[in-house]
Design an enzyme around this catalytic site. Sequence first.
Site, PDB file in Angstrom:
ATOM      1  N   LYS A  22     -11.950   7.560   7.596  1.00 33.22           N
ATOM      2  CA  LYS A  22     -12.174   7.304   6.168  1.00 33.22           C
ATOM      3  C   LYS A  22     -12.842   5.942   5.962  1.00 33.22           C
ATOM      4  CE  LYS A  22      -8.608   5.728   3.393  1.00 33.22           C
ATOM      5  NZ  LYS A  22      -8.979   4.532   2.643  1.00 33.22           N
ATOM      6  N   ASN A  23     -12.212   4.909   6.518  1.00 34.09           N
ATOM      7  CA  ASN A  23     -12.687   3.559   6.188  1.00 34.09           C
ATOM      8  C   ASN A  23     -14.065   3.254   6.779  1.00 34.09           C
ATOM      9  OD1 ASN A  23     -10.402   3.250   4.736  1.00 34.09           O
ATOM     10  ND2 ASN A  23      -9.376   1.841   6.156  1.00 34.09           N
ATOM     11  N   ARG A  92     -10.767   1.426  -4.532  1.00 34.09           N
ATOM     12  CA  ARG A  92     -11.189   0.021  -4.461  1.00 34.09           C
ATOM     13  C   ARG A  92     -12.410  -0.169  -3.570  1.00 34.09           C
ATOM     14  NH1 ARG A  92      -7.651  -3.676  -6.060  1.00 34.09           N
ATOM     15  NH2 ARG A  92      -8.565  -5.149  -4.614  1.00 34.09           N
ATOM     16  N   CYS A 116      -3.317  -3.185  -7.524  1.00 33.39           N
ATOM     17  CA  CYS A 116      -3.120  -1.844  -6.978  1.00 33.39           C
ATOM     18  C   CYS A 116      -1.636  -1.562  -6.955  1.00 33.39           C
ATOM     19  CB  CYS A 116      -3.827  -1.707  -5.638  1.00 33.39           C
ATOM     20  SG  CYS A 116      -2.856  -1.881  -4.204  1.00 33.39           S
ATOM     21  N   ARG A 121      -4.642  -7.376  -5.209  1.00 35.63           N
ATOM     22  CA  ARG A 121      -5.576  -7.327  -4.074  1.00 35.63           C
ATOM     23  C   ARG A 121      -6.872  -7.955  -4.560  1.00 35.63           C
ATOM     24  NH1 ARG A 121      -5.680  -1.395  -1.504  1.00 35.63           N
ATOM     25  NH2 ARG A 121      -7.058  -2.346   0.026  1.00 35.63           N
ATOM     26  N   PRO A 122      -6.973  -9.289  -4.399  1.00 34.87           N
ATOM     27  CA  PRO A 122      -8.127  -9.993  -4.958  1.00 34.87           C
ATOM     28  C   PRO A 122      -9.436  -9.647  -4.249  1.00 34.87           C
ATOM     29  CG  PRO A 122      -6.733 -11.495  -3.681  1.00 34.87           C
ATOM     30  CD  PRO A 122      -6.032 -10.178  -3.700  1.00 34.87           C
ATOM     31  N   VAL A 123     -10.560  -9.978  -4.918  1.00 36.20           N
ATOM     32  CA  VAL A 123     -11.876  -9.762  -4.297  1.00 36.20           C
ATOM     33  C   VAL A 123     -12.651 -11.075  -4.227  1.00 36.20           C
ATOM     34  CG1 VAL A 123     -12.096  -7.301  -4.859  1.00 36.20           C
ATOM     35  CG2 VAL A 123     -12.861  -9.016  -6.522  1.00 36.20           C
ATOM     36  N   ASP A 124     -11.904 -12.194  -4.277  1.00 40.20           N
ATOM     37  CA  ASP A 124     -12.559 -13.515  -4.294  1.00 40.20           C
ATOM     38  C   ASP A 124     -13.441 -13.759  -3.063  1.00 40.20           C
ATOM     39  OD1 ASP A 124     -10.005 -13.399  -3.079  1.00 40.20           O
ATOM     40  OD2 ASP A 124      -9.847 -15.570  -3.008  1.00 40.20           O
ATOM     41  N   ASP A 304      -1.822  -0.189   7.576  1.00 39.29           N
ATOM     42  CA  ASP A 304      -1.946   1.212   7.163  1.00 39.29           C
ATOM     43  C   ASP A 304      -1.024   2.152   7.953  1.00 39.29           C
ATOM     44  OD1 ASP A 304      -3.761   0.537   5.224  1.00 39.29           O
ATOM     45  OD2 ASP A 304      -5.527   1.209   6.312  1.00 39.29           O
ATOM     46  N   ILE A 326       0.160  -8.528   5.769  1.00 41.85           N
ATOM     47  CA  ILE A 326      -1.158  -8.313   5.152  1.00 41.85           C
ATOM     48  C   ILE A 326      -0.960  -8.004   3.665  1.00 41.85           C
ATOM     49  CG2 ILE A 326      -3.307  -6.965   5.222  1.00 41.85           C
ATOM     50  CD1 ILE A 326      -2.914  -8.491   7.808  1.00 41.85           C
ATOM     51  N   ARG A 396      -6.552  11.634  -0.486  1.00 39.12           N
ATOM     52  CA  ARG A 396      -7.605  10.605  -0.458  1.00 39.12           C
ATOM     53  C   ARG A 396      -8.016  10.305   0.977  1.00 39.12           C
ATOM     54  NH1 ARG A 396      -6.350   5.222  -3.364  1.00 39.12           N
ATOM     55  NH2 ARG A 396      -8.308   4.883  -2.300  1.00 39.12           N
TER      56      ARG A 396
HETATM   57  C1  UD1 Z   1      -9.223  -2.437   4.168  1.00 41.90           C
HETATM   58  C2  UD1 Z   1      -8.879  -0.982   4.299  1.00 41.90           C
HETATM   59  C3  UD1 Z   1      -7.382  -0.753   4.023  1.00 41.90           C
HETATM   60  C4  UD1 Z   1      -6.539  -1.673   4.895  1.00 41.90           C
HETATM   61  C5  UD1 Z   1      -6.993  -3.118   4.769  1.00 41.90           C
HETATM   62  C6  UD1 Z   1      -6.276  -4.039   5.738  1.00 41.90           C
HETATM   63  C7  UD1 Z   1     -10.906   0.124   3.597  1.00 41.90           C
HETATM   64  C8  UD1 Z   1     -11.566   0.999   2.596  1.00 41.90           C
HETATM   65  N1  UD1 Z   1      -9.641  -0.220   3.342  1.00 41.90           N
HETATM   66  O1  UD1 Z   1      -8.981  -2.812   2.804  1.00 41.90           O
HETATM   67  O2  UD1 Z   1      -7.094   0.605   4.307  1.00 41.90           O
HETATM   68  O3  UD1 Z   1      -5.187  -1.587   4.472  1.00 41.90           O
HETATM   69  O4  UD1 Z   1      -8.411  -3.206   5.057  1.00 41.90           O
HETATM   70  O5  UD1 Z   1      -6.465  -3.614   7.041  1.00 41.90           O
HETATM   71  O6  UD1 Z   1     -11.485  -0.203   4.611  1.00 41.90           O
HETATM   72  N2  UD1 Z   1      -8.002 -10.625   0.574  1.00 41.90           N
HETATM   73  C9  UD1 Z   1      -8.135 -11.679  -0.307  1.00 41.90           C
HETATM   74  N3  UD1 Z   1      -9.311 -11.807  -0.994  1.00 41.90           N
HETATM   75  C10 UD1 Z   1     -10.339 -10.934  -0.846  1.00 41.90           C
HETATM   76  C11 UD1 Z   1     -10.214  -9.860   0.066  1.00 41.90           C
HETATM   77  C12 UD1 Z   1      -9.020  -9.729   0.766  1.00 41.90           C
HETATM   78  O7  UD1 Z   1      -7.214 -12.485  -0.466  1.00 41.90           O
HETATM   79  O8  UD1 Z   1     -11.370 -11.104  -1.493  1.00 41.90           O
HETATM   80  C13 UD1 Z   1      -6.752 -10.464   1.342  1.00 41.90           C
HETATM   81  C14 UD1 Z   1      -6.024  -9.165   0.963  1.00 41.90           C
HETATM   82  O9  UD1 Z   1      -5.205  -9.345  -0.181  1.00 41.90           O
HETATM   83  C15 UD1 Z   1      -5.238  -8.872   2.218  1.00 41.90           C
HETATM   84  C16 UD1 Z   1      -6.159  -9.372   3.333  1.00 41.90           C
HETATM   85  O10 UD1 Z   1      -7.083 -10.256   2.701  1.00 41.90           O
HETATM   86  O11 UD1 Z   1      -4.054  -9.628   2.253  1.00 41.90           O
HETATM   87  C17 UD1 Z   1      -6.949  -8.296   4.053  1.00 41.90           C
HETATM   88  O12 UD1 Z   1      -7.542  -7.439   3.092  1.00 41.90           O
HETATM   89  P1  UD1 Z   1      -8.924  -6.690   3.390  1.00 41.90           P
HETATM   90  O13 UD1 Z   1      -9.157  -6.638   4.851  1.00 41.90           O
HETATM   91  O14 UD1 Z   1      -9.979  -7.256   2.525  1.00 41.90           O
HETATM   92  O15 UD1 Z   1      -8.601  -5.220   2.862  1.00 41.90           O
HETATM   93  P2  UD1 Z   1      -9.603  -4.182   2.254  1.00 41.90           P
HETATM   94  O16 UD1 Z   1     -10.968  -4.370   2.815  1.00 41.90           O
HETATM   95  O17 UD1 Z   1      -9.442  -4.126   0.774  1.00 41.90           O
END
Ligand code: UD1
Length: 420
Positions: A22-23, A92, A116, A121-124, A304, A326, A396
Amino acid sequence: MDKFIIRGGNRLSGSVPISGAKNATLELMPAAILAPGVYNISNTPDIRDVWTMSRLIGSMGAYAELNNNCLHLNTSNITSLEAPYEYVKRMRASIHVLGPLLARYGYAKVSLPGGCAWGPRPVDFHLKGMERLGAEITLEGGYIIARADRLKGAAVSFDIASVGATFNVMSAATLARGRTVITNAATEPEVTAAGRFLQKMGAQIEGLGTSTITIDGVDDLKPVDEETIPDRIETGTLLAAIAISGGSATLTNANPYHLAVVLERLEEVGCEIDIRCDEISLKAPEHLNPVNVTTAVYPGFPTDMQAQWIALMSCATGASTVTDIIYKDRFTHVPELARLGCDIVVKDNSATIRGGRSLTGATVMSTDLRASVAMVLAGLVAEGETEVLRIYHLDRGYESLEKKLSALGADIRRVKTEEL
Ligand code: UD1
């Protein structure tokens, strides 16, 4: 809405194939925006998240059709550069279109994902990464607006190795002017698979699979065909299903090297694991040993797989702890597993599981993908009937889970339901 009805007690046996990841697919599809044209991606999983991504890029003018796990994509006619809330709220990973749109078209409008089910789950990191590449980012009406004439290579460092942010920066940097170096990059196999796909398209990328990825921007990329890697989380989940049922079965089309830590922990549980090329066989012991795990970024124990491990440990003889560093609040499955008789106490980001109690069937419901599958695992051993409601979460990310489990001998069926 569909639900599963499971009658527990059958030991799993036989063999089933693993679907595509999936990912990885959720990165390959947006990456195809970078080079307008036709792509065929084989081993694509037939799951809701792939349908959602197809609709999202379809709403931008791309064409996506999934036939027998082969995804036919045409990104020649992208006319809209927007990822609407309607899609992002469902998935997301919709934010993965940000980097490719910005790099190819100089503009992207992507809805902010918001929280979520298991917390913020920030996107910063995604936004800072785009800014480092020279984009101007504003937030308007719940949307990220990103603009850039042509992105410029830069040094980008993440505080935490983020899968999505690494993908967004790596993909955007492929068409930037000059060199980008990402430090503390994600090393997850899905990011590496996306990087290999980009290399095949003509991108200059080095260091895939390591924490430093270097990208030298090029002027153009070309469409290519690709095969998606096997889903390591589906693999781990089905291995946990075989183990919890006390069975002995084989998974084919898998990549054992992508889940080495899960296989090691399963051996500590007492399972016999046999690996032959892309096949993994597991024979469960008579009694499961309790084994503690703490999640970590790859190659550590995947977050996961955390919910499934809690279900498995509920059937071990003794106590264990499962800690998630995580996603610290990712424990929505715990109160539902308790309804099946699991004895779990959560404190901060750790669950203590007292295994060995016999589980009994109940109606349970979930709010996310991995939480739902944890309930299915517990249902496989619970006495009597377990109903798992709202399995659209599970759909999903798992292709025909009930068919695969039935093929292994589980008593599980999908039923349509009129929920109030
Ligand atoms: C991806 C996977 C998800 C998996 C996760 C962690 C996909 C579609 N999803 O999610 O299944 O659970 O990796 O292995 O591939 N973080 C921040 N700021 C950001 C981005 C991330 O603080 O802008 C933090 C998150 O809150 C988390 C950590 O970084 O604690 C890792 O998250 P991230 O690897 O970004 O997860 P996703 O890419 O959303």
